[in-house]
Every structure is written in C-alpha cells, then in structure tokens.
Enzyme design. Structure first.
Site, PDB file in Angstrom:
ATOM      1  N   HIS A 147     -25.519  -0.908  53.929  1.00 16.73           N
ATOM      2  CA  HIS A 147     -26.586  -0.227  54.658  1.00 16.73           C
ATOM      3  C   HIS A 147     -26.299   1.270  54.526  1.00 16.73           C
ATOM      4  O   HIS A 147     -25.529   1.838  55.295  1.00 16.73           O
ATOM      5  CB  HIS A 147     -26.571  -0.678  56.122  1.00 16.73           C
ATOM      6  CG  HIS A 147     -27.710  -0.151  56.932  1.00 16.73           C
ATOM      7  ND1 HIS A 147     -28.468  -0.980  57.722  1.00 16.73           N
ATOM      8  CD2 HIS A 147     -28.208   1.093  57.113  1.00 16.73           C
ATOM      9  CE1 HIS A 147     -29.390  -0.251  58.354  1.00 16.73           C
ATOM     10  NE2 HIS A 147     -29.227   1.016  57.993  1.00 16.73           N
TER      11      HIS A 147
ATOM     12  N   THR B 183     -29.273  -7.140  57.301  1.00 17.14           N
ATOM     13  CA  THR B 183     -29.191  -5.860  58.012  1.00 17.14           C
ATOM     14  C   THR B 183     -30.565  -5.551  58.582  1.00 17.14           C
ATOM     15  O   THR B 183     -31.591  -5.937  58.017  1.00 17.14           O
ATOM     16  CB  THR B 183     -28.660  -4.706  57.135  1.00 17.14           C
ATOM     17  OG1 THR B 183     -28.308  -3.616  57.989  1.00 17.14           O
ATOM     18  CG2 THR B 183     -29.645  -4.254  56.090  1.00 17.14           C
TER      19      THR B 183
ATOM     20  N   CYS C  96     -32.868   4.705  55.610  1.00 12.60           N
ATOM     21  CA  CYS C  96     -31.670   4.081  55.026  1.00 12.60           C
ATOM     22  C   CYS C  96     -32.089   3.091  53.933  1.00 12.60           C
ATOM     23  O   CYS C  96     -33.215   2.605  53.928  1.00 12.60           O
ATOM     24  CB  CYS C  96     -30.877   3.318  56.085  1.00 12.60           C
ATOM     25  SG  CYS C  96     -30.199   4.350  57.394  1.00 12.60           S
TER      26      CYS C  96
END
Length: 161
Positions: free
Chosen positions: A46, A23, A29
C-alpha cells in the site's frame, strides 16, 4: 481454511494459497499487487508516496514506491516465489481533491502510479492489469488461488482484474 491478510496504509505483506490479501482506503495511494501464478504467492504493498526523497527521516520502506517494491519482491522470494513468473496489477492513484493550481506537487496519485510502474519496469515485472486514476477510493483484494484482483468502489460495485 482461507484467511484474509489485511495490509494497512504504508504497509506490505505476502499471502500464499488459499489465503487472500486485502487493503482498504486507496485514494491517491496505490495498491501494488505482485503475483506468482506458478506458486500462487501474492505480495501487496500500500504505497503512499512516490519516493523516499519525501521521507524527512521516515524509515518506513513500505510507504514509498522506490523502497516498497524492492522490499516486497524480497519478501515474496523469501516465501518461495519464483521471480521469473512475477506479474503485477495496480489500483488506486486517484486525484481525490480538486486544486486551483495544476502543480505537480498536488498530483500525488498520478505520480504514485508513475513511480510504481517505473519500479516494476526496473525489475522487469510486467503490469498485466490496472485500475488507476479517477477521483474515487478503492478497496482491493487478491485471491491467491486464481490471481483475480477484486476492486470495490463506492457506488460502482466490484470490478475484477
């Protein structure tokens, strides 16, 4: 042939050896990787926000720590992973912007990390490594063959967890 499974923002997926799972764009995040070393199966979420209480009707489970982690565990088990072998690695949770106020609301990265750890603890999944905090973004990629998490950051090179 090895392929790379890309996980987008507010998304989750599972990879089996010899594939890799990645990711990009982890700022505040958190990338939550759960790995089963016995079966060489990895899951990656994520996570954007700590809890679905922020959802305002949004039903995307992958977006929130409190729904993404249980969904990821289910998906991994459905792929044949052995839950008793699970171990987790975390990356992200940065404070990307400076704020005048030290309000809890603005500490999204830190709150995301705390929420992810709380969920992993709830499911008795040990966090074996983490690269969280700071004020920089990250891209992560896990190699399912050996369980190594590669963390790329601008101007900081690649770190292995």
């Amino acid at each position: 042939m090895t392929k790379v499974i890309n996980v987008g923002m507010a998304d989750l997926n599972v990879a089996c050896a010899p594939d890799k799972i990645r990711t990009t764009g982890l700022g505040s995040c958190v990338g939550v990787v759960i790995y089963d070393p016995s079966r060489k199966i990895a899951g990656l979420a994520h996570v954007m926000l700590p809890s679905q209480e922020f959802s305002r009707g949004d039903t995307n489970q992958a977006k929130y720590a409190d729904t993404a982690i249980p969904a990821l565990i289910e998906k991994m088990i459905a792929c044949g992973a052995n839950r008793s072998q699970f171990q987790a690695k975390l990356a992200g949770g940065a404070q990307m912007f400076k704020f005048q106020s030290s309000s809890q609301v603005m500490r999204i990265g830190e709150r995301n990390v705390e929420a992810c750890k709380c969920q992993l603890e709830r499911f008795n999944i040990p966090v074996v490594a983490e690269d969280t905090g700071g004020n920089f973004g990250r891209t992560i990629e896990l190699d399912t063959l050996n369980g190594v998490l590669y963390i790329r950051t601008a101007n900081r090179g690649i770190k292995e967890l």
